[in-house]
Enzyme design. Sequence first.
Site, PDB file in Angstrom:
ATOM      1  N   CYS A 232       0.792  -1.237   0.000  1.00 19.27           N
ATOM      2  CA  CYS A 232       0.000   0.000   0.000  1.00 19.27           C
ATOM      3  C   CYS A 232       0.824   1.288   0.000  1.00 19.27           C
ATOM      4  O   CYS A 232       0.260   2.375  -0.085  1.00 19.27           O
ATOM      5  CB  CYS A 232      -0.972  -0.010   1.171  1.00 19.27           C
ATOM      6  SG  CYS A 232      -1.789  -1.621   1.330  1.00 19.27           S
TER       7      CYS A 232
ATOM      8  N   HIS B 250      -3.162   7.877   6.129  1.00 21.07           N
ATOM      9  CA  HIS B 250      -3.381   6.595   5.443  1.00 21.07           C
ATOM     10  C   HIS B 250      -4.791   6.119   5.822  1.00 21.07           C
ATOM     11  O   HIS B 250      -5.557   5.696   4.957  1.00 21.07           O
ATOM     12  CB  HIS B 250      -2.318   5.597   5.864  1.00 21.07           C
ATOM     13  CG  HIS B 250      -2.378   4.295   5.119  1.00 21.07           C
ATOM     14  ND1 HIS B 250      -2.367   4.221   3.739  1.00 21.07           N
ATOM     15  CD2 HIS B 250      -2.444   3.010   5.552  1.00 21.07           C
ATOM     16  CE1 HIS B 250      -2.431   2.952   3.358  1.00 21.07           C
ATOM     17  NE2 HIS B 250      -2.485   2.188   4.436  1.00 21.07           N
TER      18      HIS B 250
ATOM     19  N   HIS C  49      -9.884   1.731  -0.243  1.00 16.66           N
ATOM     20  CA  HIS C  49      -8.430   1.611  -0.198  1.00 16.66           C
ATOM     21  C   HIS C  49      -7.985   1.050  -1.538  1.00 16.66           C
ATOM     22  O   HIS C  49      -8.288  -0.100  -1.872  1.00 16.66           O
ATOM     23  CB  HIS C  49      -8.028   0.679   0.945  1.00 16.66           C
ATOM     24  CG  HIS C  49      -6.545   0.592   1.138  1.00 16.66           C
ATOM     25  ND1 HIS C  49      -5.636   1.389   0.477  1.00 16.66           N
ATOM     26  CD2 HIS C  49      -5.791  -0.228   1.925  1.00 16.66           C
ATOM     27  CE1 HIS C  49      -4.425   1.098   0.855  1.00 16.66           C
ATOM     28  NE2 HIS C  49      -4.472   0.111   1.729  1.00 16.66           N
TER      29      HIS C  49
END
Lengths: 353, 399, 85
Positions: free
Chosen positions: B160, B293, B328
Amino acid sequence: MKKCYINGLSSISHQNSLESEFLVEVTPLTNETVFKAIQPSYKDIISPAAGRRMAKGVKMGMYTALKSLEEAKVENPDSIIVGTGLGCMEDSEKFLHAIIDNNEQYLTPTSFIQSTHNTVGGQIALALKCKGPNFTYVNGGVSFESGLIDGKMQIDLEESNTVLVGSVDEIAKQTSYLYQLADLVKKEEEQPIDILTSKTKGIIYGEGAQFFVLESEKKNSCYAVLEKVSIINTLEPNEVNQYLEQFLKSAGITKEEIDLVILGIDGDVNFKEMYEGPQALFNQTPQAYYKHLTGGYHTASAFGFWMANNILKRQILPEATQLNKLTKKGYQKVLLYNQYRGKDHSFILLSKC
Amino acid sequence: MAKRIAITGMGIVSAIGNSVVENWETLSQGGNTITRIKNLNTIHHDSLKFGEIKTTNEEFVKLLDLPEDNSFCRSALLGMYALNEVVLSVNIQDINDVRTGLISATTVGGMDMTEKYFHSYEENVAARKHIAGHEAGDVTNKMADYIGLKGFVTTISTACSSAANAILLGAKMIETGQLDRVIVGGTDALCKFTINGFKTLMILTDEENAPFDDNRKGLNLGEAAAYLMLESDEVVKRENRKVLAYVSGYGNANDAFHQTASSENGEGAYLAMHKALESAGLSPSDIDYVNVHGTATPNNDLSEGIAMQRIFGDNVPVFSSTKPFTGHTLAAAAAVEAVYSVLAIQNEVVYPNKNFKTPMKEFNLIPQTELLKKKLNHVLSNSFGFGGNCSTVIFSKNA
Amino acid sequence: MESLKTELKNKIIEVLNLEEVTVNDIDDNEALFGDGLGLDSIDALELIVLMDKDYGIKLTDPKQGKEIFQSIETMATYISENRKK
């Protein structure tokens, strides 16, 4: 700008690259099309608790990473860089099979977690408790070279004094089969194979791991100096020499100063033309090749790099690797050129320590 | 880091829009963008919600003027679509008129096609064109070919944090004079492999993700592609480019704690933010907005919150997660959020952290819940991935 | 219960790939996580799937695992009380 020394290295491949004399006893790949690497004993290097989750590729990567650091007498590098063409395919296949066979039910996390491309880099960091920068490159035939460029940049900029750079690729059963279907890997029926004269599509498939310790200080264990690395995504066969000459010019070297050229010839008939330019340009220079010993998988060029380092340190050009039977008394500068399926061209210049 | 690197172009396709303008409209006006999945056939279609791009592959093929018989996986199509916007927005005649590069990030690569045809490749000869397309590098190479780029092309895959690392590397290559122009970002499409993988980790919510909420249950997966064009000062001057913002700092560090979970004291996150600030020559009090995040997993938000407190002390800047908008998007996330950071600077706006209701017990960190008008000089963006890979990028308004 | 406990030990060794461990090595009341056998959060997720697949017990919150997976004894007790298979 600091020089970039290679002070430690390690290799796992189909050849006995771990302990024996440098490529004295070799087993060229001629009678099969898929070659597995010789696995060392992992017990001493990897704890059972960690190892129980690791597929072959992760183990190969861990082992060669730790061994190369040992040789360079480094406990903890400043950063870790890994290159891989396909990533952790064994676990990818495992998870994929499970999804399809169980219709997305009763799936367990381990193979998913282990399948992520940066697993090797992450595991090495965990083992060493290394909190430094950690990158994984996944661009086919330049996965390893991208890591070298990054690592060398860190040394040049004095961001890091010690960078661990390496690559891993593992053979996985279904992928191997599919690659043969797609003519990316030669079919079984095509043996015996001589990659220098083969008239068929695809490469011989292989696997392996190589790691190198790049440092700003020279140590007794030094193998070579990494002078320059360059990659370009696409070239026509008749552009390779032009790019090569520009590469040498920007490194301040003439072609006469090159003592050895190592080429990533891989036996794929569709792309052999790529190497013809350099072969002609350097027809007075010793030339070597290596994919008949490792296969032509994405990060096989790291084996070529490992070979070049050993040649510069030991000042021996193993007979099994000689392409044009020319040799020299001493080797100061080695040039490597590789490409993968007409793309992912890389040029590396190494010199003696 | 001596100088700031100019951002001269952007392109994005996500659940909240098929262009920079469309994304901006949804961010500023709101919208219900986390939905049931339509394009993928999965048994979880009733139980999970996603930040899905509703445009189908076939529609993308038409929009991109590609031949019907092609070997593009969805990640490649998304990537090409976003790249197209970047290149058009900067009005470049010849992409190779200077030393150029493309650094793309992906975790999925061509997995959507692989999972579709895995067992049928033997009989289905026509589908075999997708076999080589599985490779992450093949996606990037196809994207480079699509815009006719010839130069430094590589792919980063660090879960990520991938796209942040692509931005980091690109900025460095401009700064060290190795490249004059580089397109950086990432692309990841939804696929069953990822959906099921995250499900096994039990970090998906069956509702809509609520970052930094005490009752948060996990994340919604999304898909996106986003790219920025970075150019050297010489090129900016010569071409008289309009600079959108600057990459002014970056940092990457490893948590070295666990394969998937973050350490309790947010060590990796702390180190990444610290390095980014140091490289930008900024102090924590210079940061006007943090795009966190903020995946809404129990673990990430706690770890990230603690790390922010370690960096900012009692003065944590206004912060929000935009993942309630997009889901995400994995390897694309940091690039999506880079585009949003630049838009925030340009429009002087902080985005709302949707779905937040109850502050976390562990600390007194309340995200921004309404759209806020605020002049922003420096925006800090975090992206943390599996393998302990933590990255931070700082974007600034001025040179 | 005894046969269930032995069955559990075998399954745990197999599913978690504990190559060096035998059934006799695992004490019924020994801690499975942290100290003792030294399993971690990824193993906990594996055990949750095992409960579902082999015993029909669905756990929706990973935190539930903490209580249930304390030892072979607690696991066997929970399974015998809640199993659907």
